[in-house]
Design a protein around this motif. Structure first.
Motif, PDB file in Angstrom:
ATOM      1  N   THR A 129      27.829  15.051  99.717  1.00  0.00           N
ATOM      2  CA  THR A 129      27.547  13.972 100.459  1.00  0.00           C
ATOM      3  C   THR A 129      26.988  13.007 100.871  1.00  0.00           C
ATOM      4  O   THR A 129      27.350  12.164  99.794  1.00  0.00           O
ATOM      5  CB  THR A 129      25.486  14.349 100.700  1.00  0.00           C
ATOM      6  OG1 THR A 129      25.074  13.890  99.385  1.00  0.00           O
ATOM      7  CG2 THR A 129      25.626  16.132 100.348  1.00  0.00           C
ATOM      8  N   LEU A 130      26.689  12.434 101.960  1.00  0.00           N
ATOM      9  CA  LEU A 130      26.258  11.013 102.649  1.00  0.00           C
ATOM     10  C   LEU A 130      25.558  10.753 101.145  1.00  0.00           C
ATOM     11  O   LEU A 130      25.481   9.607 101.098  1.00  0.00           O
ATOM     12  CB  LEU A 130      26.251  10.834 104.014  1.00  0.00           C
ATOM     13  CG  LEU A 130      25.812   9.579 103.764  1.00  0.00           C
ATOM     14  CD1 LEU A 130      27.111   8.163 104.143  1.00  0.00           C
ATOM     15  CD2 LEU A 130      24.719   9.326 105.701  1.00  0.00           C
ATOM     16  N   PHE A 131      24.631  10.973 100.626  1.00  0.00           N
ATOM     17  CA  PHE A 131      23.667  10.197  99.647  1.00  0.00           C
ATOM     18  C   PHE A 131      24.595  10.492  98.485  1.00  0.00           C
ATOM     19  O   PHE A 131      24.489   9.071  97.675  1.00  0.00           O
ATOM     20  CB  PHE A 131      22.328  11.348  99.599  1.00  0.00           C
ATOM     21  CG  PHE A 131      21.373  11.071  98.391  1.00  0.00           C
ATOM     22  CD1 PHE A 131      20.716  10.387  98.590  1.00  0.00           C
ATOM     23  CD2 PHE A 131      21.627  11.805  96.985  1.00  0.00           C
ATOM     24  CE1 PHE A 131      19.517   9.923  97.311  1.00  0.00           C
ATOM     25  CE2 PHE A 131      21.048  11.064  95.909  1.00  0.00           C
ATOM     26  CZ  PHE A 131      19.688  10.873  96.815  1.00  0.00           C
TER      27      PHE A 131
ATOM     28  N   ASP B  48      22.911  15.486 105.704  1.00  0.00           N
ATOM     29  CA  ASP B  48      22.897  14.642 104.906  1.00  0.00           C
ATOM     30  C   ASP B  48      22.767  13.834 103.302  1.00  0.00           C
ATOM     31  O   ASP B  48      23.255  12.983 102.575  1.00  0.00           O
ATOM     32  CB  ASP B  48      22.851  12.478 105.160  1.00  0.00           C
ATOM     33  CG  ASP B  48      23.409  12.018 106.415  1.00  0.00           C
ATOM     34  OD1 ASP B  48      23.954  13.118 106.950  1.00  0.00           O
ATOM     35  OD2 ASP B  48      22.392  12.054 107.216  1.00  0.00           O
ATOM     36  N   GLY B  49      22.484  15.513 102.742  1.00  0.00           N
ATOM     37  CA  GLY B  49      21.875  15.117 101.236  1.00  0.00           C
ATOM     38  C   GLY B  49      20.895  14.455 100.589  1.00  0.00           C
ATOM     39  O   GLY B  49      21.499  14.454  99.374  1.00  0.00           O
ATOM     40  N   ILE B  50      20.137  13.808 101.516  1.00  0.00           N
ATOM     41  CA  ILE B  50      19.083  13.296 100.759  1.00  0.00           C
ATOM     42  C   ILE B  50      18.115  13.759 100.587  1.00  0.00           C
ATOM     43  O   ILE B  50      17.352  14.788 101.291  1.00  0.00           O
ATOM     44  CB  ILE B  50      18.759  12.330 102.582  1.00  0.00           C
ATOM     45  CG1 ILE B  50      19.773  11.171 102.763  1.00  0.00           C
ATOM     46  CG2 ILE B  50      17.864  10.979 101.997  1.00  0.00           C
ATOM     47  CD1 ILE B  50      19.915  10.594 103.749  1.00  0.00           C
ATOM     48  N   PRO B  51      18.003  13.555  99.380  1.00  0.00           N
ATOM     49  CA  PRO B  51      16.338  14.291  98.322  1.00  0.00           C
ATOM     50  C   PRO B  51      15.384  13.504  99.138  1.00  0.00           C
ATOM     51  O   PRO B  51      15.020  13.198  99.353  1.00  0.00           O
ATOM     52  CB  PRO B  51      16.470  14.618  97.358  1.00  0.00           C
ATOM     53  CG  PRO B  51      17.831  12.631  96.890  1.00  0.00           C
ATOM     54  CD  PRO B  51      18.446  12.969  97.980  1.00  0.00           C
TER      55      PRO B  51
ATOM     56  N   VAL C 277      18.741  17.123 105.404  1.00  0.00           N
ATOM     57  CA  VAL C 277      19.485  18.029 104.385  1.00  0.00           C
ATOM     58  C   VAL C 277      20.862  17.834 104.563  1.00  0.00           C
ATOM     59  O   VAL C 277      21.675  17.730 103.904  1.00  0.00           O
ATOM     60  CB  VAL C 277      18.569  19.127 104.735  1.00  0.00           C
ATOM     61  CG1 VAL C 277      19.778  19.994 104.785  1.00  0.00           C
ATOM     62  CG2 VAL C 277      17.044  19.591 104.138  1.00  0.00           C
TER      63      VAL C 277
END
Lengths: 97, 128
Positions: free
Chosen positions: A30-32, B73-76, B71
């Protein structure tokens, strides 16, 4: 006249090369995760927005694929365009070991 | 001033209570019916008088748009502390929890990110 400007432009930046290194280490990030790796391992504290812009340049050169999987977006490395470099300037054949 | 509550938007309060208690292992602290929804909080059994996590209905349309963008971008949305990220990753995976980021070691801290099935990604952080 350069006939492949997007590829060489994409490779001309140190941060973009580190992005490729990290994606080579693990596919489908993921970008994160990518930003966490860049910050934690390379001290690159660029904003996510700045990293996204680097990713756009890499995607223009075909070096990155974005895959949608359900609600998530995953980034992967695609090294196929790099073949054009070795096709243009072939390295010497390696002899048998 | 003290921080006693922390809120999380959830799509369905009953499903969220199930996930946050049965899967993650938190315990219900408050459940006060308020019309269609409840004032619903959970706490860590390791810190029952500590900060309460409010499982709040995501009724505002902007809440869902916000969650969807994070979500993707996978950001918690938030992060919980664990003793061992690898152990929790193994335990939760066995329970069917989906991780968008497997354990990632960054010097002194290891992190991982999973989907809470209620609309959010959650990070766990701690020892390897």
């Amino acid at each position: 006249m350069d006939d492949d400007p997007a590829l060489y432009r994409a490779l001309s930046d140190a941060t973009r090369r580190l992005i490729l290194d990290e994606l080579a280490g693990r596919d489908r990030q993921t970008l994160f995760e990518l930003c966490a790796r860049l910050a934690g391992r390379h001290g690159i504290t660029s904003t996510r927005q700045a990293i996204s812009q680097h990713l756009d340049v890499l995607a223009d050169a075909g070096l990155i694929r974005t895959e949608r999987s359900g609600r998530y977006r995953f980034l992967s490395l695609d090294t196929t365009p790099l073949r054009r470099i070795s096709a243009r300037w072939p390295a010497p054949e390696e002899g048998p070991p | 001033m003290r921080i006693t509550l922390m809120s999380l938007f959830v799509a369905d309060q009953a499903a969220a209570l199930e996930f946050y208690t049965r899967t993650l292992g938190f315990v219900k602290k408050t459940d006060v019916p308020m019309g269609e929804f409840s004032w619903l909080t959970v706490v860590s059994p390791e810190d029952p008088d500590g900060t309460e996590l409010v499982l709040e209905p995501d009724q505002h349309p902007a809440a869902r748009a916000f969650q969807t963008a994070l979500v993707a971008d996978g950001i918690p949305f938030t992060s919980f502390a664990v003793d061992s990220v690898a152990t929790e990753h193994e335990r939760l995976s066995a329970l069917g929890v989906v991780f968008t980021q497997p354990p990632l070691s960054m010097g002194p801290v290891t992190t991982a990110v999973f989907d809470d099935t209620c609309g959010n990604l959650i990070q766990i952080a701690g020892g390897p």
